[in-house]
Design an enzyme around this catalytic site. Structure first.
Site, PDB file in Angstrom:
ATOM      1  CG  ASP A  38      -2.224  -0.682   1.016  1.00  0.00           C
ATOM      2  OD1 ASP A  38      -2.608  -0.840  -0.149  1.00  0.00           O
ATOM      3  OD2 ASP A  38      -2.869  -1.060   1.987  1.00  0.00           O
ATOM      4  CB  THR A 109      -6.451  -4.847   1.185  1.00  0.00           C
ATOM      5  OG1 THR A 109      -6.250  -3.581   0.570  1.00  0.00           O
ATOM      6  CG2 THR A 109      -5.439  -5.021   2.298  1.00  0.00           C
TER       7      THR A 109
END
Length: 316
Positions: A38, A109
């Site tokens: 990320d 994710t």
């Protein structure tokens, strides 16, 4: 010119995944790896765009502190593919300061983390586990959406692990991008059979309202995948006819890029009340009234949303 910057920025953001040995290690850990993914991807995208277009407003999913970004993460190239295209007339006079860019550096994710956890085990020695890990990685995307006057006008979806299962020597990753009035590129548009309702929805964030809405569509099939970007890919590549998510679980950086690409091929994305989302810089980040997206027949799907779902997802 700005669109080519976005295309190059997202390509560079995924470069670290293409290292010779991308497998997570026991020392790294799946959650740590997801956090690193990320952070690095967003730093790369935002820093690359900010350097070339300093007046653009950039909003990323990760709340990162202001810090110097390594030059290794900054992309300075430009895409000849895009430069050969002609910008739609209605967008040609837009200035940098009028644009808002929404960045999701790692969409999907949960799937990325699950795949990493599998690869921390004996997945490499188990064809079944390895196949599952590859499927999970296919859910992962990087999203860059460009908005003007609150409207999604261009989008980039990168699948960094596309073809990952083919191993060394394969062309890893692909980029899909589009702009209403110009077209969509990087994929072959396909439509699901018109006599079937195939709904794609969340695989990990369901509840009774989500389930009730999916069932109200009377689907012939339900495809549960991760990531908003991946769900739009299901629509434009003919594996689903509607993306139905009756929950306030996704945000503007999840939908801006996919919406622009979907619009570029004649599709539509709204909330469950059939209202468009807006992407101004000061808008609320949460898509609090759910997401309904289709390639065709949007009004038919919107008409099927139960009153109980609309009540649960009250308009702001």
């Amino acid at each position: 010119m700005f669109m080519t910057g976005c295309l190059e920025a997202q390509r560079w953001s995924c470069a670290w995944w293409r290292q010779p040995s991308p497998w997570p290690s026991a020392q790294t850990g799946a959650n740590d790896l997801q956090t690193l993914a990320d952070r690095l991807a967003q730093q790369s995208i935002c820093a690359s765009l900010a350097r070339r277009f300093p007046k653009v407003t950039i909003i990323g999913e990760e709340d990162l502190p202001s810090e110097e970004v390594s030059e290794d993460l900054i992309e300075s190239g430009q895409s000849e593919e895009i430069l050969q295209k002609t910008c739609p007339v209605e967008l040609s006079g837009i200035t940098e300061e009028e644009l808002v860019v929404w960045v999701d550096p790692l969409d999907g994710t949960k799937e990325y983390t699950e795949a990493s956890q599998l690869l921390l085990t004996d997945a490499k020695d188990s064809p079944q586990l390895l196949s599952k890990a590859f499927w999970l990685l296919d859910n992962v995307t990087v999203l860059i959406g460009i908005a003007h006057a609150g409207r999604a006008i261009a989008g980039v979806i990168n699948q960094p692990f596309f073809n990952y299962q083919l191993g060394p020597g394969a062309h890893l990753g692909r980029t899909l991008w589009g702009m209403p009035g110009l077209g969509a590129f990087g994929f072959q548009l396909q439509e699901a059979p018109g006599d079937r309702r195939v709904v794609t929805t969340t695989r990990s964030h369901s509840n009774k309202v989500v389930t009730d809405c999916v069932e109200a569509m009377e689907p012939h099939q339900v495809v549960r995948v991760g990531g908003a970007g991946n769900k739009i890919i299901q629509l434009i590549e003919g594996r689903a006819t509607a993306y139905v998510f009756a929950s306030p679980g996704c945000k503007k950086w999840d939908t801006c890029a996919p919406e622009a690409i979907l619009h570029a091929v004649g599709g539509k994305l709204t909330d469950m009340h059939n209202r468009p989302y807006r992407y101004h810089a000061d808008v609320k980040h949460m898509n609090s009234t759910g997401v309904l997206a289709t390639l065709r027949h949007h009004e038919d799907y919107a008409s099927r949303v139960p009153a109980s779902v609309l009540q649960a997802l009250k308009c702001d």
